[in-house]
Design a protein around this motif. Sequence first.
Motif, PDB file in Angstrom:
ATOM      1  N   ILE A  93       0.844  -1.619  -0.022  1.00  0.00           N
ATOM      2  CA  ILE A  93      -0.382  -0.066  -0.176  1.00  0.00           C
ATOM      3  C   ILE A  93       0.662   1.280   0.093  1.00  0.00           C
ATOM      4  O   ILE A  93       0.598   2.251  -0.850  1.00  0.00           O
ATOM      5  CB  ILE A  93      -1.191  -0.378   1.271  1.00  0.00           C
ATOM      6  CG1 ILE A  93      -2.069  -1.295   0.662  1.00  0.00           C
ATOM      7  CG2 ILE A  93      -1.760   0.970   1.508  1.00  0.00           C
ATOM      8  CD1 ILE A  93      -2.995  -1.260   2.224  1.00  0.00           C
ATOM      9  N   PRO A  94       1.753   1.687   0.678  1.00  0.00           N
ATOM     10  CA  PRO A  94       3.027   2.487   0.889  1.00  0.00           C
ATOM     11  C   PRO A  94       3.078   2.365  -0.317  1.00  0.00           C
ATOM     12  O   PRO A  94       3.839   4.095  -0.875  1.00  0.00           O
ATOM     13  CB  PRO A  94       3.587   2.461   2.229  1.00  0.00           C
ATOM     14  CG  PRO A  94       2.723   1.325   2.523  1.00  0.00           C
ATOM     15  CD  PRO A  94       2.427   0.374   2.258  1.00  0.00           C
ATOM     16  N   TYR A  97       1.904   5.281  -2.956  1.00  0.00           N
ATOM     17  CA  TYR A  97       1.505   6.364  -2.401  1.00  0.00           C
ATOM     18  C   TYR A  97       3.128   7.112  -2.465  1.00  0.00           C
ATOM     19  O   TYR A  97       3.194   8.225  -3.159  1.00  0.00           O
ATOM     20  CB  TYR A  97       1.188   6.420  -1.023  1.00  0.00           C
ATOM     21  CG  TYR A  97      -0.445   6.801  -0.449  1.00  0.00           C
ATOM     22  CD1 TYR A  97      -0.923   7.777  -1.091  1.00  0.00           C
ATOM     23  CD2 TYR A  97      -0.301   5.327   0.014  1.00  0.00           C
ATOM     24  CE1 TYR A  97      -2.578   7.081  -0.076  1.00  0.00           C
ATOM     25  CE2 TYR A  97      -1.682   5.177  -0.156  1.00  0.00           C
ATOM     26  CZ  TYR A  97      -2.598   5.692   0.099  1.00  0.00           C
ATOM     27  OH  TYR A  97      -4.323   5.695   0.271  1.00  0.00           O
ATOM     28  N   SER A 126      -3.604  -5.716   4.741  1.00  0.00           N
ATOM     29  CA  SER A 126      -2.958  -4.855   5.094  1.00  0.00           C
ATOM     30  C   SER A 126      -3.874  -3.489   4.947  1.00  0.00           C
ATOM     31  O   SER A 126      -4.983  -3.430   4.363  1.00  0.00           O
ATOM     32  CB  SER A 126      -1.367  -4.261   3.859  1.00  0.00           C
ATOM     33  OG  SER A 126      -1.224  -3.468   4.415  1.00  0.00           O
ATOM     34  N   SER A 127      -4.090  -2.559   5.880  1.00  0.00           N
ATOM     35  CA  SER A 127      -4.693  -1.064   5.716  1.00  0.00           C
ATOM     36  C   SER A 127      -3.704  -0.134   6.029  1.00  0.00           C
ATOM     37  O   SER A 127      -2.547  -0.363   7.253  1.00  0.00           O
ATOM     38  CB  SER A 127      -5.923  -1.521   6.787  1.00  0.00           C
ATOM     39  OG  SER A 127      -5.288  -1.216   8.416  1.00  0.00           O
ATOM     40  N   LEU A 128      -4.125   0.919   5.373  1.00  0.00           N
ATOM     41  CA  LEU A 128      -3.583   2.122   6.032  1.00  0.00           C
ATOM     42  C   LEU A 128      -3.935   3.144   7.123  1.00  0.00           C
ATOM     43  O   LEU A 128      -5.152   2.932   7.349  1.00  0.00           O
ATOM     44  CB  LEU A 128      -3.908   3.333   4.706  1.00  0.00           C
ATOM     45  CG  LEU A 128      -2.941   4.505   4.593  1.00  0.00           C
ATOM     46  CD1 LEU A 128      -1.363   4.575   4.371  1.00  0.00           C
ATOM     47  CD2 LEU A 128      -3.482   5.630   3.489  1.00  0.00           C
ATOM     48  N   THR A 129      -2.830   3.277   7.799  1.00  0.00           N
ATOM     49  CA  THR A 129      -2.752   3.311   9.581  1.00  0.00           C
ATOM     50  C   THR A 129      -3.337   5.342   8.908  1.00  0.00           C
ATOM     51  O   THR A 129      -4.036   5.588   9.869  1.00  0.00           O
ATOM     52  CB  THR A 129      -2.353   2.502  10.518  1.00  0.00           C
ATOM     53  OG1 THR A 129      -2.466   1.819  10.187  1.00  0.00           O
ATOM     54  CG2 THR A 129      -2.186   3.266  11.674  1.00  0.00           C
ATOM     55  N   ILE A 131      -0.431   8.883   7.093  1.00  0.00           N
ATOM     56  CA  ILE A 131      -0.362   9.563   6.114  1.00  0.00           C
ATOM     57  C   ILE A 131       1.324  10.730   6.812  1.00  0.00           C
ATOM     58  O   ILE A 131       0.185  11.391   6.651  1.00  0.00           O
ATOM     59  CB  ILE A 131      -0.528   9.128   4.821  1.00  0.00           C
ATOM     60  CG1 ILE A 131      -1.061   8.395   3.772  1.00  0.00           C
ATOM     61  CG2 ILE A 131       0.229  10.329   3.727  1.00  0.00           C
ATOM     62  CD1 ILE A 131      -1.769   8.948   2.891  1.00  0.00           C
ATOM     63  N   ILE A 136       4.690   7.072   6.324  1.00  0.00           N
ATOM     64  CA  ILE A 136       3.424   6.231   5.658  1.00  0.00           C
ATOM     65  C   ILE A 136       3.311   4.472   7.131  1.00  0.00           C
ATOM     66  O   ILE A 136       4.272   3.799   7.163  1.00  0.00           O
ATOM     67  CB  ILE A 136       2.846   5.281   4.230  1.00  0.00           C
ATOM     68  CG1 ILE A 136       2.768   6.654   3.614  1.00  0.00           C
ATOM     69  CG2 ILE A 136       1.670   4.519   4.018  1.00  0.00           C
ATOM     70  CD1 ILE A 136       3.069   6.250   1.716  1.00  0.00           C
ATOM     71  N   VAL A 138       0.972   1.800   8.529  1.00  0.00           N
ATOM     72  CA  VAL A 138      -0.007   0.462   7.582  1.00  0.00           C
ATOM     73  C   VAL A 138      -0.078  -0.431   8.989  1.00  0.00           C
ATOM     74  O   VAL A 138       1.202  -0.398   9.918  1.00  0.00           O
ATOM     75  CB  VAL A 138       0.876  -0.205   6.442  1.00  0.00           C
ATOM     76  CG1 VAL A 138       0.345   0.625   5.326  1.00  0.00           C
ATOM     77  CG2 VAL A 138       1.821  -0.680   6.823  1.00  0.00           C
TER      78      VAL A 138
END
Length: 182
Positions: A93-94, A97, A126-129, A131, A136, A138
């Motif tokens: 995920i990072p 970005y 995974s999930s974004l926690t 930014i 970043i 996660v």
Amino acid sequence: MAQSDRAGAGAVEWGWAGEGEASSPLRRMEDNPGRNQSHIVPMSDNSSAPNVQLPTDKELVLKVIPMPADCNANGDIFGGWVMAQVDLAGSVIPARYTQGRMATVAVNEFIFKQPVRIGDILSFFSSLTRIGRTSITVKVEVYAERYHAQGQYIKVTEASLTYVAIDDNGKPREVPKPPSVT
């Protein structure tokens, strides 16, 4: 299971202090007289983990099956192998970005909940926690589908990792702002 500091009369017994203790889990039993002491159970002996549903609010970023070369002398998969896979899964995920190089800057939390065994099908979600300006964070959760229990899942690991965007010289750089949605 308790052990002694020294053998013979007057030996000090050590054991698990029980849940909710603020200090180390291994305490002198004489510090807790009359308290019902639990015993230490190796993770390999605990096969009664509850089955869970896979998360629907996180993204599946990696699936992998550990092999015999990845296990320790007890027949469980090395924790370091699991950590490496979590690091790879956490970077997916990072990478969307940062739009360039990045590096793992911190493992904020890492919990081994159950052992991983040869032949387990591991699913990494995974999930974004968060930014930040250059970083970043996660959350990664790992679920095992046991070789002999297909279709049933248990959570084996959870972790929080932070990645930092870096330039060609390895110095932190700003994470590009995502385009605004109108």
